[in-house]
Write a protein that holds these residues in place. Structure first.
Motif, PDB file in Angstrom:
ATOM      1  N   GLN B 414       0.845  -1.190   0.000  1.00  0.00           N
ATOM      2  CA  GLN B 414       0.000   0.000   0.000  1.00  0.00           C
ATOM      3  C   GLN B 414       0.887   1.249   0.000  1.00  0.00           C
ATOM      4  OE1 GLN B 414      -0.553   2.565   2.481  1.00  0.00           O
ATOM      5  NE2 GLN B 414      -1.961   3.497   1.014  1.00  0.00           N
ATOM      6  N   GLY B 415       0.638   2.151  -0.940  1.00  0.00           N
ATOM      7  CA  GLY B 415       1.429   3.373  -1.013  1.00  0.00           C
ATOM      8  C   GLY B 415       2.670   3.250  -1.874  1.00  0.00           C
ATOM      9  N   ALA B 416       2.974   2.013  -2.297  1.00  0.00           N
ATOM     10  CA  ALA B 416       4.175   1.820  -3.118  1.00  0.00           C
ATOM     11  C   ALA B 416       3.944   2.335  -4.534  1.00  0.00           C
ATOM     12  CB  ALA B 416       4.531   0.345  -3.156  1.00  0.00           C
ATOM     13  N   ARG B 417       5.028   2.793  -5.151  1.00  0.00           N
ATOM     14  CA  ARG B 417       4.954   3.229  -6.544  1.00  0.00           C
ATOM     15  C   ARG B 417       6.178   2.708  -7.282  1.00  0.00           C
ATOM     16  NH1 ARG B 417       1.421   7.141  -7.721  1.00  0.00           N
ATOM     17  NH2 ARG B 417       2.514   7.648  -9.639  1.00  0.00           N
ATOM     18  N   VAL B 418       5.963   2.247  -8.496  1.00  0.00           N
ATOM     19  CA  VAL B 418       7.092   1.896  -9.360  1.00  0.00           C
ATOM     20  C   VAL B 418       6.959   2.738 -10.627  1.00  0.00           C
ATOM     21  CG1 VAL B 418       7.570  -0.412  -8.502  1.00  0.00           C
ATOM     22  CG2 VAL B 418       5.762  -0.081 -10.175  1.00  0.00           C
TER      23      VAL B 418
END
Lengths: 195, 462
Positions: B414-418
């Protein structure tokens, strides 16, 4: 994340450290000061614990990462992107680079073209500024907080702006932003201070 | 073979069996690696893969289809391994030699058509690393069933049961067929996207009419006219209008392209990359770690003018000319741009600019701009109008860098971005210098290195 939420979530030790670190003191410094004052028990209590449950160490609450060339929003002291797993500086294309911005190989050697001329540097943007440019607001770095991650003190920084919504899409929170600004996304800087 | 390897246990106990089984496994590996290394070498030396890669993939797909249907394997090899070896030679040596023969995959009875498909692939891919991996897989496929059965049964009792139940082989053929079909389709897709290889090592193309010039690192410049290729007496050739230019050190020669008779010889200190048209010569010159772009009219005694300069050589791209218009790229940490210069008027125009992407090595023909755009998630060879309103991508390569998970491994996503949305495989290849002709576009595909990079010249239909 709001400051009140931070304080409510933490115990006494965290509150002490948090209150100091908000203004830029490292948690470790606070710990040393307290220990020097003779309160060994307090010093032990102030040991900065690793925050758990959110998407990277030290982060609390649910605001998403700032857009970063390699994923995890690790930055250097000036806000430029670093590769999370080894701290190598990277350009906006995600390539590891040297001090002049020239792409390097896995051993840090400058990459060349067929004429042995170094490859040209690509743009390199501060992570918060990149987020602001992509989402249309002016970037501000206001406050920060500190946690112990992987044996070193980590400085966690909110990327702030006059925004209604955070990068997640829902309502933005005040967090460590000032003057009416709110948190758009989060990033972190790993110091060399052991903890 | 199961009986032969298993016999070692009856004759000499577990120790003898281990030695014999190991000899068989090593023999299989040696046989397979030898064959596929030779195939890769042959593919590399003859360059057959560059021309026949797509055809090879189609052929491999056909062999996969045979296994998927369960059809007869053709061509078939009727010969057997030499039986007397097991009596005349020490058992470990005999099983090593048997393993070597069987490991080649096609020295005896061929159980699956994909064996032929893999051989075709090994040849056309011409890549030693890939060939060795395929060889190791073939060796494992050949050796493991024998070793497992030999270890499981002392007297080969499992063999009749295996022979009476052909489903196992059918399943293996199905799996092999599916794997090869997937590999063939990937190669075909990649071939379609990657264009045709003109030459390797070759790079820095320059095109005019149907003529093409390029540089072979360490060898010199080449010019292809009317299907004939000639080596030029200098480096970094450029063609334009009716002219061709090359340089030897600081001495730049401009010659008639049809006769190669010199028209003009000029001296440019640090000359490194050239562009020429009927009226202009442009030179990127390197001096004291920096670079400058110099232009001069193709007239004896004409003065030289500086167009651009940078203290870091890498930041100034190769020049290209179309008539009176010069284009070049400039790259830096704050942004990347493609500039055009109207040479008679000495007016400069910004054609493209990006603060996050890298814009490289433009070329120009008839108001159409060809250039390389490196974005975080792909490399693109783009063709468009000068004003940037219309354009399309002629060639795409994967990005130059990978990405992490966007979150710590032991934590929630949750909240991760790639950056690229999904897992991407970065490539070590880099789209580099370009040239534009009337029907095709040329681009150098570079493998950058800490020493000297290896360029490959590729053509793509416009």
């Amino acid at each position: 994340m709001t400051a009140s939420r931070h304080l409510a979530d933490r115990g006494l030790s965290d509150a002490v450290v948090g209150a100091t670190s908000r203004r830029g003191f490292l948690a470790r410094v606070g710990r040393v000061v307290l220990a020097a004052a003779g309160g060994s028990a307090i010093a032990a209590a102030v040991a900065t614990p690793e925050a758990e449950g959110f998407h990277f160490c030290g982060h609390t609450y649910t605001t998403g990462s700032c857009p970063h060339p390699t994923g995890l929003p690790r930055i250097d002291a000036h806000g430029f992107p670093l590769r999370a797993f080894d701290g190598a500086p990277v350009d906006d294309l995600g390539r590891p680079i040297d001090a002049q911005g020239r792409p390097v190989d896995a051993h840090g050697r400058v990459l060349h073209d067929a004429d042995r001329v170094p490859l040209p540097p690509a743009p390199r943007t501060r992570v918060c500024e990149g987020a602001a440019r992509a989402y249309g607001f002016r970037a501000h770095i206001d406050g920060a907080w500190y946690r112990c991650c992987n044996g070193h003190v980590r400085k966690l920084t909110d990327c702030c702006g006059y925004v209604r919504n955070r990068i997640n899409g829902d309502a933005a929170l005040t967090g460590y932003c000032y003057a009416g600004r709110k948190v758009f996304c989060v990033q972190y800087f790993d110091t060399k201070v052991p903890c | 073979m199961v009986g032969t390897v298993g016999a070692a246990r009856r004759l000499g106990g577990r120790g003898a069996f281990a030695v014999t089984a190991a000899a068989y496994g090593v023999g299989s590996l040696a046989g397979a690696l030898s064959v596929f290394a030779l195939l890769a070498l042959a593919g590399t030396v003859t360059g057959i893969g560059r021309t026949w890669l797509a055809a090879g993939a189609v052929l491999a797909a056909a062999t996969a289809a045979v296994d998927l249907r369960g059809g007869r394997v053709r061509p078939q090899i009727r010969s057997q391994v030499p039986e007397p070896w097991r009596r005349a030679l020490p058992l470990p040596l005999a099983t090593f030699l048997y393993g070597f023969l069987l490991g080649t995959g096609v020295a005896t009875y061929v159980p699956a058509a994909t064996a032929w498909g893999l051989i075709v692939f090994g040849l056309v891919l011409g890549d030693l690393h890939v060939a060795l991996v395929v060889g190791a897989a073939v060796a494992a496929g050949r050796a493991l069933p024998v070793l497992v059965l030999a270890a499981a049964t002392e007297d080969g009792a499992a063999l009749p049961a295996l022979a009476l139940r052909p489903h196992a082989l059918r399943v293996v053929r199905l799996a092999a067929g599916i794997s090869l079909a997937v590999a063939a389709s990937l190669v075909l897709a990649d071939t379609g996207a990657a264009g045709l290889v003109v030459g390797s090592p070759a790079g820095d193309p320059s095109a005019a009419a149907a003529d093409l010039a390029w540089e072979q690192p360490g060898v010199g410049g080449f010019l292809r006219r009317g299907g004939q290729t000639v080596q030029l007496p200098g480096d970094d050739p450029a063609v334009g209008g009716t002219l061709v230019a090359w340089h030897v050190g600081d001495v730049v020669t401009i010659a008639n392209r049809a006769t190669l008779a010199p028209v003009l010889v000029v001296h440019v200190a640090g000359a490194q990359k050239l562009a020429v048209s009927d009226r202009w010569l442009a030179v990127r010159a390197l001096r004291r770690g920096g670079a400058r772009l110099v232009v001069q009219q193709v007239t004896a005694g004409a003065p030289q003018h500086g167009v651009a300069a940078t203290p870091f050589a890498a930041r100034l791209g190769r020049p290209a000319l179309d008539g009176d218009t010069l284009v070049y790229s400039a790259s830096g940490l704050r942004g990347s741009s493609i500039m055009a210069v109207d040479l008679p008027a000495r007016r400069r125009h910004l054609l493209r600019y990006s603060r996050s992407d890298q814009l490289l090595q433009p070329s120009l023909l008839g108001g159409r701009l060809l250039y390389v755009r490196l974005t975080r998630c792909s490399q693109q060879l783009r063709l468009g109008d000068l004003d940037g309103r219309r354009g399309r991508i002629l060639l795409t390569l994967p990005p130059v860098a990978g990405q992490d998970l966007g979150h710590d491994r032991d934590r929630t996503s949750q909240g991760a971005r790639v950056p690229c949305g999904r897992r991407v495989r970065a490539t070590s290849r880099l789209l580099w210098t370009s040239a534009l002709a009337s029907t095709v576009a040329y681009v150098t595909v570079l493998r950058p290195a800490a020493g000297r990079a290896t360029p490959t010249l590729v053509s793509v239909k416009r």
